[in-house]
Design an enzyme around this catalytic site. Sequence first.
Site, PDB file in Angstrom:
ATOM      1  N   PHE A   8     -58.309 119.676-135.762  1.00  0.00           N
ATOM      2  CA  PHE A   8     -57.226 120.617-135.464  1.00  0.00           C
ATOM      3  C   PHE A   8     -56.944 120.607-133.962  1.00  0.00           C
ATOM      4  CE2 PHE A   8     -55.321 125.042-135.741  1.00  0.00           C
ATOM      5  CZ  PHE A   8     -54.238 124.626-136.497  1.00  0.00           C
ATOM      6  N   GLU A 146     -49.840 105.701-141.314  1.00  0.00           N
ATOM      7  CA  GLU A 146     -48.689 105.438-140.443  1.00  0.00           C
ATOM      8  C   GLU A 146     -48.927 105.942-139.017  1.00  0.00           C
ATOM      9  OE1 GLU A 146     -45.440 103.841-141.391  1.00  0.00           O
ATOM     10  OE2 GLU A 146     -45.841 103.648-139.256  1.00  0.00           O
ATOM     11  N   GLY A 203     -50.840 115.530-124.132  1.00  0.00           N
ATOM     12  CA  GLY A 203     -51.394 115.237-125.463  1.00  0.00           C
ATOM     13  C   GLY A 203     -51.245 113.786-125.862  1.00  0.00           C
ATOM     14  N   LYS A 221     -54.765  99.280-132.413  1.00  0.00           N
ATOM     15  CA  LYS A 221     -53.488  99.286-133.148  1.00  0.00           C
ATOM     16  C   LYS A 221     -53.082  97.870-133.558  1.00  0.00           C
ATOM     17  CE  LYS A 221     -52.061 103.533-130.899  1.00  0.00           C
ATOM     18  NZ  LYS A 221     -51.581 104.104-129.646  1.00  0.00           N
ATOM     19  N   GLY A 314     -47.929 111.816-129.091  1.00  0.00           N
ATOM     20  CA  GLY A 314     -47.455 113.191-128.947  1.00  0.00           C
ATOM     21  C   GLY A 314     -47.772 114.022-130.169  1.00  0.00           C
TER      22      GLY A 314
HETATM   23  N1  HSE Z   1     -53.693 107.744-127.020  1.00  0.00           N
HETATM   24  C1  HSE Z   1     -52.697 107.166-127.849  1.00  0.00           C
HETATM   25  C2  HSE Z   1     -51.565 106.638-126.998  1.00  0.00           C
HETATM   26  C3  HSE Z   1     -52.208 108.194-128.813  1.00  0.00           C
HETATM   27  O1  HSE Z   1     -51.473 107.015-125.835  1.00  0.00           O
HETATM   28  O2  HSE Z   1     -50.780 105.823-127.472  1.00  0.00           O
HETATM   29  C4  HSE Z   1     -51.328 107.648-129.904  1.00  0.00           C
HETATM   30  O3  HSE Z   1     -52.040 106.772-130.749  1.00  0.00           O
END
Ligand code: HSE
Length: 339
Positions: A8, A146, A203, A221, A314
């Site tokens: 959370f 996703e 964030g 990723k 975000g």
């Molecule tokens: N820390 C990652 C970024 C968050 O800045 O892309 C999203 O996956």
Amino acid sequence: MKLILIGFGSVGQGFVQILRDKRADLAARYGFTPQIAAVVTRTRGSLYHPNGLNLDALLTDFAAYPDTPGLVRGWDAARIVRDCPADVMLEASPTNFETGQPALDLCRLALEHGKHIVLANKGPVAVAYRELNALAHSSGRAFRFEGTVMAGTPSLRLGMQALAGCTITAARGILNGTTNYMLTQMENGVPYADVLAQAQQLGYAEADPTADVDGWDAAAKAIIVAQALFNKKLTFADMDVRGISHLTPPDIDAARAAGERWKLIATVTPEGGSVQPTRLPLSHPLAGVSGSTNAITYTTDLLGDVTLIGSGAGRIQTGFALLSDVLEIFTKFTPSFTQ
Ligand code: HSE
């Protein structure tokens, strides 16, 4: 549909905020009226209510959630995943890039107990994609993720669904919001430490932001894209990874003087991949992708290059990724659903 939310922080709260603010719209357009049955946090305990938790109270102050009849506090994550009747477990806790834990075990448990799984947490997908995919298939449940790549921008859905039938031979792009935001701000003269602090406040950054600045988040990723699109097991050992932490103001200035711009570029093919800070001419399409925006280009046999540009990080942007996956599961697994 009943949901269990693990984590959370920024993403989990973003998701709950979207459910609260779009409640009427989701009900009217899709007949979608989800309940958050349980929320589990790392440091503030857990809440479970068989009839669903109050979203306003969750968002106002988790620690001060009011006592109501039927409310259960303090069950650990495994007990909640095992024993709470729910349709979907959403995993939005901090990423462990090495082991995927403790989220990976929760994903296994959820699938064993008949729950679909939806992840914004990259760790389990990067580390155990094939195992989770096989488990989901054998249990007849969905495995969706996703939000692990480009937040809610449908990068995986584009590759896996919209481009189905094409052969994708490579993916290349800007896959980390934190570093792209930092590079953009550093070009404006803001010092490295200050822009990193800003990215954390906004964030964008991981709980441990070295994963962002050293390139491991983008590498994770790229690995997820490769496993999902090439059906090829790649690991961090197959990736040549370098981040942006060594870039200095003179490096930024030198690029500018040459009519170029630094970007952290991730590239992946079925054979392997890399994450490298790269100087691109200003005329290059990726040079104009700034701030926390990300981009991915798929090289395909039938369409040539297809590029998608959108939010990469975000609170609301990644919260939406969870919603998009849950809605897909809802529409697919609700026999009466018609649009
Ligand atoms: N820390 C990652 C970024 C968050 O800045 O892309 C999203 O996956």
